[in-house]
Design an enzyme around this catalytic site. Structure first.
Site, PDB file in Angstrom:
ATOM      1  N   LYS A 166      11.447  17.631  -7.094  1.00  0.00           N
ATOM      2  CA  LYS A 166      10.326  18.784  -7.178  1.00  0.00           C
ATOM      3  C   LYS A 166      11.331  20.244  -7.171  1.00  0.00           C
ATOM      4  O   LYS A 166      10.266  20.589  -8.165  1.00  0.00           O
ATOM      5  CB  LYS A 166       9.255  18.292  -6.605  1.00  0.00           C
ATOM      6  CG  LYS A 166       8.178  17.200  -6.508  1.00  0.00           C
ATOM      7  CD  LYS A 166       7.188  17.490  -5.696  1.00  0.00           C
ATOM      8  CE  LYS A 166       6.356  16.221  -5.852  1.00  0.00           C
ATOM      9  NZ  LYS A 166       6.062  15.156  -4.635  1.00  0.00           N
ATOM     10  N   TRP A 181       4.113   0.927  10.438  1.00  0.00           N
ATOM     11  CA  TRP A 181       5.032  -0.728   9.084  1.00  0.00           C
ATOM     12  C   TRP A 181       4.043  -1.969   9.824  1.00  0.00           C
ATOM     13  O   TRP A 181       4.412  -2.746   8.929  1.00  0.00           O
ATOM     14  CB  TRP A 181       6.030  -0.885   9.469  1.00  0.00           C
ATOM     15  CG  TRP A 181       7.306   0.619   8.594  1.00  0.00           C
ATOM     16  CD1 TRP A 181       7.868   1.501   8.563  1.00  0.00           C
ATOM     17  CD2 TRP A 181       6.809   0.418   7.065  1.00  0.00           C
ATOM     18  NE1 TRP A 181       7.993   2.236   7.563  1.00  0.00           N
ATOM     19  CE2 TRP A 181       8.027   1.617   6.512  1.00  0.00           C
ATOM     20  CE3 TRP A 181       6.633  -0.605   6.110  1.00  0.00           C
ATOM     21  CZ2 TRP A 181       8.049   1.839   5.347  1.00  0.00           C
ATOM     22  CZ3 TRP A 181       6.402  -0.090   4.408  1.00  0.00           C
ATOM     23  CH2 TRP A 181       8.017   0.869   4.349  1.00  0.00           C
ATOM     24  N   PRO A 198       1.027  -1.338  -0.087  1.00  0.00           N
ATOM     25  CA  PRO A 198       0.185  -0.495  -0.289  1.00  0.00           C
ATOM     26  C   PRO A 198       1.270   1.220   0.088  1.00  0.00           C
ATOM     27  O   PRO A 198       1.843   1.655   0.638  1.00  0.00           O
ATOM     28  CB  PRO A 198      -0.671   0.191   1.826  1.00  0.00           C
ATOM     29  CG  PRO A 198       0.270  -0.693   2.683  1.00  0.00           C
ATOM     30  CD  PRO A 198       1.187  -1.894   0.994  1.00  0.00           C
ATOM     31  N   GLN A 251      12.277  -0.899   0.004  1.00  0.00           N
ATOM     32  CA  GLN A 251      11.467  -1.664   0.578  1.00  0.00           C
ATOM     33  C   GLN A 251      12.032  -2.464   2.107  1.00  0.00           C
ATOM     34  O   GLN A 251      11.486  -2.915   2.397  1.00  0.00           O
ATOM     35  CB  GLN A 251      10.306  -2.085   0.569  1.00  0.00           C
ATOM     36  CG  GLN A 251       9.632  -1.238  -0.384  1.00  0.00           C
ATOM     37  CD  GLN A 251       8.727  -0.039   1.027  1.00  0.00           C
ATOM     38  OE1 GLN A 251       8.695  -0.540   1.449  1.00  0.00           O
ATOM     39  NE2 GLN A 251       8.836   0.959   0.552  1.00  0.00           N
ATOM     40  N   TRP A 301       8.877  -2.669   3.445  1.00  0.00           N
ATOM     41  CA  TRP A 301       7.182  -3.964   3.211  1.00  0.00           C
ATOM     42  C   TRP A 301       8.418  -5.298   3.937  1.00  0.00           C
ATOM     43  O   TRP A 301       7.726  -6.082   4.590  1.00  0.00           O
ATOM     44  CB  TRP A 301       6.436  -3.343   2.560  1.00  0.00           C
ATOM     45  CG  TRP A 301       5.717  -4.384   2.508  1.00  0.00           C
ATOM     46  CD1 TRP A 301       4.285  -3.643   3.636  1.00  0.00           C
ATOM     47  CD2 TRP A 301       4.864  -5.112   1.963  1.00  0.00           C
ATOM     48  NE1 TRP A 301       3.599  -4.855   3.282  1.00  0.00           N
ATOM     49  CE2 TRP A 301       3.686  -5.508   1.975  1.00  0.00           C
ATOM     50  CE3 TRP A 301       5.286  -5.224   0.477  1.00  0.00           C
ATOM     51  CZ2 TRP A 301       2.592  -5.969   1.250  1.00  0.00           C
ATOM     52  CZ3 TRP A 301       4.315  -5.813  -0.537  1.00  0.00           C
ATOM     53  CH2 TRP A 301       2.735  -6.403  -0.098  1.00  0.00           C
ATOM     54  N   LYS A 349      18.918  12.413  -7.770  1.00  0.00           N
ATOM     55  CA  LYS A 349      18.005  12.504  -7.156  1.00  0.00           C
ATOM     56  C   LYS A 349      16.798  13.093  -8.282  1.00  0.00           C
ATOM     57  O   LYS A 349      17.116  14.771  -7.727  1.00  0.00           O
ATOM     58  CB  LYS A 349      17.881  13.095  -5.402  1.00  0.00           C
ATOM     59  CG  LYS A 349      18.067  11.096  -4.912  1.00  0.00           C
ATOM     60  CD  LYS A 349      17.507  11.685  -3.674  1.00  0.00           C
ATOM     61  CE  LYS A 349      18.183  10.863  -2.676  1.00  0.00           C
ATOM     62  NZ  LYS A 349      17.543  11.081  -1.148  1.00  0.00           N
ATOM     63  N   ASP A 400      -2.263   2.508   2.712  1.00  0.00           N
ATOM     64  CA  ASP A 400      -1.730   3.731   3.632  1.00  0.00           C
ATOM     65  C   ASP A 400      -2.086   4.467   4.411  1.00  0.00           C
ATOM     66  O   ASP A 400      -1.664   5.578   3.602  1.00  0.00           O
ATOM     67  CB  ASP A 400      -0.012   2.646   3.694  1.00  0.00           C
ATOM     68  CG  ASP A 400       0.653   2.978   4.508  1.00  0.00           C
ATOM     69  OD1 ASP A 400      -0.135   2.845   5.614  1.00  0.00           O
ATOM     70  OD2 ASP A 400       1.664   2.459   4.763  1.00  0.00           O
TER      71      ASP A 400
END
Length: 1038
Positions: free
Chosen positions: A593, A517, A47, A553, A557, A590, A86
């Site tokens: 924005k 988590w 999620p 992750q 996750w 990276k 999530d």
RNA sequence: GGGCCUAUAGCUCAGUUGGUUAGAGCGCGCGCCUGAUAAGCGCGAGGUCAGUGGUUCAACUCCACUUAGGCCCA
């Protein structure tokens, strides 16, 4: 079927049409329905937070999560795919706190936890519409309607069940964790938050003397930048292997690391009384600086311990250790059983335990503490220290590291299960299993699962603070039974006031909420409200066959899934996992924005199409955990090199099928080209299947490009004329049947990767009895009878020979249009000669020669020399390899010939033994003879007879004429079947070419009349130095 | 500070259990081909395989260290 194809294809526009078509026929739902009763392929979707917009990382993972399920669906499996959100956790709270201007926990509590939580609920799903838009546009099929949300009552109840399982197994305990804490906001922060706010600051740096208990006038020197933690000092830490010295300083002796002596005594080196290792200091006792915790000595305080983290980079090499205020301190203290104190309140003011400073903010006490130590003669040195220190991202206060009461999952107890589970997981890329993830498991510390926050799944614990009686509630029903209440929602604000009657008195709720988590890690059970509903469901749906997420992750996750899967069922929660790398901006940094160093994903999809973006990502190493420097150009390149050629091949077929009004047949042609492309096709299908079965997406994706190249630039190019014939003869029909079969199979094989263009093509190729969408088809099987490695090898040799011939033509500056008499192909290998012989018509045609002469004796055209075959001889010879290589290089052509005839040869290696070699021990090298231009590659050598007689020259001219007329046709944008009338004017020198090849020219150019005139009002064209004019007029459509 | 990954042509990447001319595509230059193609084909230029050291008859490949970048954890 065979609707006219626009060669000026606009992929994004076609994709929009496909999206509408899918909606119209409910294609995704149908793809599930048709497999409803089949075996399942279980997929879990991780999620995301819907509080931010999706970015490339999501599109990448989303694409991977689409390809494998689409493939498995076409493979006959039922692949349920439900989306999840999530909803809880800090990201949501931050977003809201900023909007509401709430800067601290006390402000939130003033605002009202109920209102605050409801406000969180209100913004959690803020961007779901945008998410759906993105997911849909990239072509991902996933069920949003039945998606799970971690804030739903049922989901949360399953989390409680998971928690209760751990509780009953004795895996949950309460302890302390050192966390960054904001004194202003009175709240702990996550390490992630602390990392956001590092600033350079100046702190006091003092060196303090701790008196050794059992050695008179001997003091340990320790250095610290947080004087306020000194009252809580309970140990001093040294490094086992570091040398420590006792130095004489006036009347007293100081102990510090030898490496630090020069820093503390810069002008004159003091007398060193003795030197000992850190481990020899272990367990020595010292006098506390302050009297507040003197009685803790009995529990193990005020002695020397050792730890790895101690360095001699700064300070004294002896580290002041306050287990309540530092992570390293706490860990070292835990190892040696040193107690821990944290005598400060929520606002970080000293409590009554530190009576002299009670009620004062700790940092404000620094100077008083320093002054007091100075007065007491315990301060040895003071200065200031510049360093980078974390600050609160909201209020900019310097953070304080302090022990926070926290609930843990005992990882140590289930580590074996976790390792066993990991052993059963197939990781892509493989190295993560033992590397990044395996290492993490080996060194995993206990997992802190509670958060002192509001918007999350509450810990289902009620406790009597006085007696310690604690109850873990395992379900809503359980809670209702114990309290007689009714709970439609179990968020914090609903259950905080609830009191449970315990055996020792009333129990109140433990206020913390769970780490989000923990919530996402419970997804395999909670998404279906297990075990309260769907009790049997889990048997068939755990573990998952497949999951896919990003490399970040590993500790997220992937980890929490494994912890809970191992703890609950002693099984891995997933069997296959594809780990994608990070998508970086084009400059390798990276994506940001702020910097706008990447193009908007929607713009990319609207310009080149989602298929291009998908294929671009899928054919990059990013699908096996490496980074991708994303560039718009890369997407464009993918479109040009894969999608456009595919479209053009398709457009070619449809164009001619329309001209001939051809209808599909299932003929399996024997024509070598047809057999070849079918062999390549099935080879492709085999490779793709093998790749996808092992979740190797990149190898699979890149295979398509080579196949499409084979198809367009060899099969179609070589077969073109077969489609042009005016009669519908059998060869033409074979060509149609083959290309049709190849394209249809190809789009099915490619459908999981590029679901749009394949759908468009499929829709126009399908017969009425085929499924209405390519995604409802079965994935192509390998047709074993069509595999033909021998033929592939023959064609590869043929293409090599053609390439060599072209090279010779370009060297000699003779255009391919001009026919030559003979191409001489030489190979000493009988099987290679046979390969060339089989397909020699192709070679003759490609090279435009009248004859192909295949010979065995290479020495007619090249000079041979020999070179040692290192791979064969190396292991046999070892040290003698070099000497042998020299001898072999010196072999004469007679000796080489003899070896090639199967004889052996004895080499005399100077001083060493003799060596018997055979032809297998050498590699033959070929060199051009001076008077004979040849080209060579591997076992194939090509020479061209460049002499052109009158006939050949004239034929070449005729082909030039055709070429010129064809260009005029193209300039006039005539249709491929339009007939033309040509009038030309030409000098007498060139005229015979027109006369002799009149039929050929007319046939090639679909010319109905070809007339010579004296004056022609057409474009002047240069033909071998002569001026020719052509007037081309369209006479009729075919 | 620790773990893992990455570093090969201007760019994006291949490179078998170590084996002797390190490949492909794009871009660039020259030539060719073209009733599907926004293309294609051939050739050419372009490499200290990040650096240093080691193992070996032989290292892009194995080992150690260093440098740079990435992810995660401190």
């Amino acid at each position: 079927m065979f609707e006219k194809v626009d060669t000026n294809v606009n992929f994004p526009k076609e994709e929009e049409k496909v999206l509408a078509f899918w909606d119209e026929i409910r294609a995704f739902e149908k793809s599930l329905e048709i497999r409803k009763n089949n075996d399942e392929y279980v997929f879990y979707d991780g999620p995301p937070f819907a509080t931010g917009l999706p970015h490339y990382g999501h599109l990448l993972a989303g694409t991977i999560k689409d390809v494998i399920p689409r493939y498995q669906t076409m493979n006959g499996k039922y692949v349920d795919r439900v989306f999840g959100w999530d909803c809880h956790g800090l990201p949501v709270e931050y977003e809201l706190s900023q909007e509401l201007g709430l800067n601290s926990k006390s402000e939130i509590e003033e605002y009202g936890i109920a209102e605050y939580n409801e406000a969180c609920r209100g913004i959690v799903l803020r961007y779901t519409a945008e998410w759906r838009q993105f997911v849909k546009r990239i072509g991902r099929w996933v069920d949003f309607e039945n998606g799970y949300r971690t804030m739903d009552r049922d989901y949360m109840e399953s989390i409680w069940w998971v928690f209760k399982q751990l509780w009953d197994k004795g895996l949950i305990y309460e302890g302390h964790k050192i966390l960054p804490y904001c004194p202003q906001d009175a709240t702990p922060l996550s390490n992630f938050e602390a990392n956001q706010g590092y600033e350079s600051v100046q702190d006091p740096a003092i060196t303090v003397a701790f008196k050794l208990k059992d050695e008179p006038d001997a003091y340990l020197l320790a250095w610290t930048t947080t004087p306020w933690t000194l009252p809580s000092n309970l140990a001093l830490t040294v490094h086992e292997d570091v040398d420590y010295v006792y130095v004489k300083d006036g009347d007293v002796t100081y102990v510090l690391a030898e490496a630090r002596v020069d820093t503390y005594y810069p002008s004159s080196r003091p007398e060193i009384v003795k030197t000992i290792k850190g481990k020899d200091l272990l367990d020595m006792q010292y006098e506390p600086l302050f009297p507040y915790f003197e009685d803790l000595r009995a529990q193990g305080a005020f002695r020397i311990i050792t730890a790895e983290f101690v360095t001699t980079e700064e300070g004294t090499g002896i580290v002041h250790t306050a287990p309540g205020f530092g992570e390293d301190d706490a860990e070292a203290g835990r190892v040696y059983g040193v107690p821990s104190v944290c005598p400060i309140d929520a606002e970080c003011r000293f409590t009554s335990e530190v009576r002299d400073y009670e009620g004062r903010f700790v940092k404000d006490c620094d100077s008083d503490i320093v002054n007091r130590l100075k007065e007491e003669g315990k301060l040895v040195h003071r200065s200031t220290h510049h360093h980078s220190y974390p600050h609160c991202w909201r209020c900019e206060s310097p953070l304080i590291y302090r022990a926070i009461s926290t609930w843990f999952v005992n990882i140590e107890k289930i580590k074996d299960q976790m390792l066993r589970a990991n052993a059963q997981i197939h990781w892509v890329p493989e190295h993560i299993k033992a590397g990044r993830f395996g290492n993490w498991l080996e060194n995993a510390r206990d997992w802190a699962i509670s958060r002192n926050r509001y918007w999350g799944c509450p810990l289902p614990l009620w406790r009597n603070e006085e007696t310690g009686e604690t109850v873990c509630v395992g379900s809503i029903g359980d809670l209702e039974e114990r309290t007689g209440g009714k709970f439609d929602d179990i968020h914090k604000h609903f259950i905080d006031p609830v009191i449970i009657e315990g055996e020792t008195g009333p129990l109140t709720r433990v206020p913390e909420v769970l780490d989000c988590w923990f919530e996402s890690g419970s997804m395999p059970y909670a998404q279906r409200h297990y075990p309260f509903e769907n009790k049997d469901w889990l048997d068939a749906h755990f573990p998952a066959d497949f999951i896919a997420e990003g490399l970040d992750q590993t500790r997220g996750w992937f980890y929490t899934l494994v912890v809970l899967g191992a703890a609950l069922f002693d099984r891995p929660p997933f069997e296959n996992v594809v780990v994608n790398g990070m998508i970086l901006a084009e400059d390798g940094r990276k994506m940001s924005k702020r910097l706008k160093n990447y193009p908007d994903p929607m713009h990319v999809m609207d310009t080149y199409g989602a298929d291009a973006l998908r294929l671009n990502m899928l054919s990059s190493p990013v699908v096996r955990g490496e980074d991708l420097a994303f560039s718009e150009q890369g997407v464009q390149k993918t479109m040009r090199s894969v999608l456009l050629p595919l479209w053009n091949a398709y457009s070619f077929l449809v164009t001619y099928a329309r001209v001939d009004n051809w209808q599909p047949t299932s003929e399996r042609s024997d024509h070598p080209l047809d057999r070849w492309i079918r062999a390549r096709l099935n080879h492709l299908v085999r490779d793709i299947r093998q790749g996808l079965d092992r979740c190797h997406l990149q190898t699979a994706a890149t295979r398509f490009a080579t196949f499409i190249d084979d198809m367009t630039n060899w099969y179609i190019r070589r077969s073109r004329r077969r489609f042009w014939k005016s009669d519908n003869d059998s060869d033409k029909l074979s060509a149609y049947a083959t290309l049709y079969h190849v394209l249809l199979t190809l789009v099915k094989a490619l459908a999981p990767f590029a679901p749009f263009i394949t759908e468009t093509i499929y829709r126009n190729l399908r017969a009425s009895d085929m499924p209405e969408s390519v995604h409802l088809c079965d994935y192509p099987d390998v047709i074993e009878a069509d595999l033909d490695e021998k033929l592939e090898q023959q064609m590869a040799h043929t293409r090599t020979a053609v390439g060599l011939g072209r090279f010779l033509r370009s060297q000699a500056n003779v255009r391919t249009r001009h026919p030559l008499r003979t191409a001489i192909l030489v190979s000493m290998q009988e099987d290679v000669r046979e390969d060339l012989r089989v397909l020699q018509d192709i070679i003759a045609d490609e090279l435009n020669v009248k004859d192909v002469d295949i010979r065995a004796n290479e020495e007619e055209v090249v000079t041979l020399s020999a070179k040692a075959n290192f791979r064969v001889l190396g292991p046999r010879l070892g040290k003698n390899m070099k000497a042998a290589a020299e001898k072999i290089a010196g072999l004469s052509s007679e000796e080489i010939r003899s070896l090639r005839q199967g004889h052996t040869h004895i080499l005399d290696l100077d001083g060493a033994e003799c060596l018997e070699i055979t032809v297998d021990d050498i590699l033959i090298q070929r060199e051009e003879k001076e008077d004979m231009p040849v080209a060579n590659e591997g076992d194939i050598t090509v020479a061209l007879d460049l002499y052109r007689d009158e006939d050949l020259v004239r034929e070449g001219l005729a082909r030039e004429i055709v070429h010129v007329i064809q260009n005029i046709r193209r300039d006039k944008e005539l249709d491929v079947s339009d007939r033309i009338a040509v009038t030309y004017s030409v000098p007498d020198e060139v005229a015979p070419a027109f006369d002799q090849f009149r039929d050929y020219i007319m046939g090639e150019t679909l010319c109905t009349t070809l007339v010579r005139a004296d004056e022609v009002e057409g474009d002047a064209v240069d033909l071998e130095g002569q001026v020719v004019r052509f007037l081309v007029e369209k006479t009729s459509a075919s």
